[in-house]
Design a protein around this motif. Structure first.
Motif, PDB file in Angstrom:
ATOM      1  N   ILE A  47      -6.971   3.209  -0.695  1.00 44.96           N
ATOM      2  CA  ILE A  47      -7.083   2.056  -0.395  1.00 44.96           C
ATOM      3  C   ILE A  47      -7.177   1.489   1.326  1.00 44.96           C
ATOM      4  CG2 ILE A  47      -5.417   0.790  -1.120  1.00 44.96           C
ATOM      5  CD1 ILE A  47      -8.657  -0.309  -2.455  1.00 44.96           C
ATOM      6  N   LYS A  48      -6.061   2.099   1.723  1.00 40.83           N
ATOM      7  CA  LYS A  48      -5.899   1.925   3.110  1.00 40.83           C
ATOM      8  C   LYS A  48      -6.957   2.069   4.012  1.00 40.83           C
ATOM      9  CE  LYS A  48      -2.910   2.579   7.122  1.00 40.83           C
ATOM     10  NZ  LYS A  48      -3.971   2.505   8.213  1.00 40.83           N
ATOM     11  N   ASP A  49      -7.528   3.338   3.829  1.00 37.62           N
ATOM     12  CA  ASP A  49      -9.001   3.668   4.552  1.00 37.62           C
ATOM     13  C   ASP A  49     -10.273   2.694   4.207  1.00 37.62           C
ATOM     14  OD1 ASP A  49      -7.473   5.644   5.809  1.00 37.62           O
ATOM     15  OD2 ASP A  49      -7.823   7.054   4.068  1.00 37.62           O
ATOM     16  N   PHE A  50      -9.910   2.450   2.680  1.00 32.13           N
ATOM     17  CA  PHE A  50     -10.957   1.307   2.549  1.00 32.13           C
ATOM     18  C   PHE A  50     -11.156  -0.035   3.109  1.00 32.13           C
ATOM     19  CE2 PHE A  50     -12.095  -2.350   0.107  1.00 32.13           C
ATOM     20  CZ  PHE A  50     -13.660  -2.116  -0.229  1.00 32.13           C
ATOM     21  N   TYR A  51      -9.574  -0.689   3.406  1.00 33.39           N
ATOM     22  CA  TYR A  51      -9.469  -1.908   3.968  1.00 33.39           C
ATOM     23  C   TYR A  51      -9.836  -1.721   5.722  1.00 33.39           C
ATOM     24  CZ  TYR A  51      -8.001  -4.084  -0.321  1.00 33.39           C
ATOM     25  OH  TYR A  51      -7.920  -4.543  -1.446  1.00 33.39           O
ATOM     26  N   ASP A  52      -9.169  -0.539   5.893  1.00 34.34           N
ATOM     27  CA  ASP A  52      -9.671  -0.088   7.468  1.00 34.34           C
ATOM     28  C   ASP A  52     -10.906  -0.207   7.772  1.00 34.34           C
ATOM     29  OD1 ASP A  52      -7.012   0.048   8.057  1.00 34.34           O
ATOM     30  OD2 ASP A  52      -6.906   2.382   8.217  1.00 34.34           O
ATOM     31  N   GLY A  53     -11.984   0.759   6.911  1.00 34.71           N
ATOM     32  CA  GLY A  53     -13.254   0.578   7.352  1.00 34.71           C
ATOM     33  C   GLY A  53     -13.848  -0.549   6.953  1.00 34.71           C
ATOM     34  N   ARG A  54     -13.434  -1.435   6.019  1.00 35.51           N
ATOM     35  CA  ARG A  54     -14.252  -2.952   5.738  1.00 35.51           C
ATOM     36  C   ARG A  54     -13.859  -3.800   6.869  1.00 35.51           C
ATOM     37  NH1 ARG A  54     -11.166  -6.747   1.693  1.00 35.51           N
ATOM     38  NH2 ARG A  54      -9.749  -6.768   3.829  1.00 35.51           N
ATOM     39  N   ASP A  55     -12.671  -3.694   7.352  1.00 37.88           N
ATOM     40  CA  ASP A  55     -12.345  -4.549   8.440  1.00 37.88           C
ATOM     41  C   ASP A  55     -12.856  -4.393   9.527  1.00 37.88           C
ATOM     42  OD1 ASP A  55     -10.386  -5.892   6.886  1.00 37.88           O
ATOM     43  OD2 ASP A  55      -8.674  -4.743   7.666  1.00 37.88           O
TER      44      ASP A  55
END
Length: 170
Positions: free
Chosen positions: A90-98
């Motif tokens: 999920i961290k990579d998801f949020y990083d990419g989303r941001d």
């Protein structure tokens, strides 16, 4: 697809939904990755790409872990898969989303600037067209008046001469 107590049909529907989402995301990624970008946008894209790749690699691993859980129904497999998805991936998801939000904001700024420039250009074009029409009307009237005078003067002279000649005959 990591819901305890779900049957195989629900798990399959969730898996298909994730697959469809992935296909749509990959399609968008493929289209956007081929577009020309500004320097600022390229910097953001170079940050986004690794996060994107880490996220999808994590999702592949999470899917494999979820499938293992559905085969074994072992709580330890569930806990490991759930932690992996909800903490690690999920961290990579949020990083990419941001980063995508930054790219969207940047593109919105460029789009707004282009709309503003296009509006100014169209306003100028309309103004020039109106000025050209006014000049055309004034020019047409001037030419019409000049031609009218140029034609009517000789005709009036001929009519005057004929009237004088008619007076002499009578």
């Amino acid at each position: 697809f990591m819901l305890t107590g779900t049957d195989d049909a629900i798990a399959e529907r969730l898996e298909n939904a994730i697959k469809t989402s992935r296909e749509r995301a990959e399609l968008g990624y493929g289209i956007y990755s081929k577009l020309d970008r500004t320097k600022e946008e390229e910097e953001l894209w170079s940050k986004f790409t690794p996060a994107w790749e880490r996220y999808w690699e994590g999702m592949k691993k999470a899917e494999a872990m979820a499938k293992e859980y559905y085969k074994t129904k072992d709580q330890a497999n569930y806990d490991a898969a759930f932690k992996f998805m909800m903490v690690d991936t999920i961290k990579d998801f949020y990083d990419g989303r941001d980063i995508l939000k930054e790219i969207i904001t940047l593109n919105q700024k460029y789009a707004d600037s282009n709309v503003e420039n296009a509006t100014k250009t169209s306003t100028t074009a309309i103004l020039l067209a109106v000025i050209a029409m006014i000049i055309g009307v004034v020019l047409s009237l001037t030419i019409g008046i000049v031609l009218s005078i140029a034609i009517s003067k000789p005709i009036n002279k001929i009519v005057d001469d004929l009237l004088k000649g008619a007076e002499q005959v009578t």
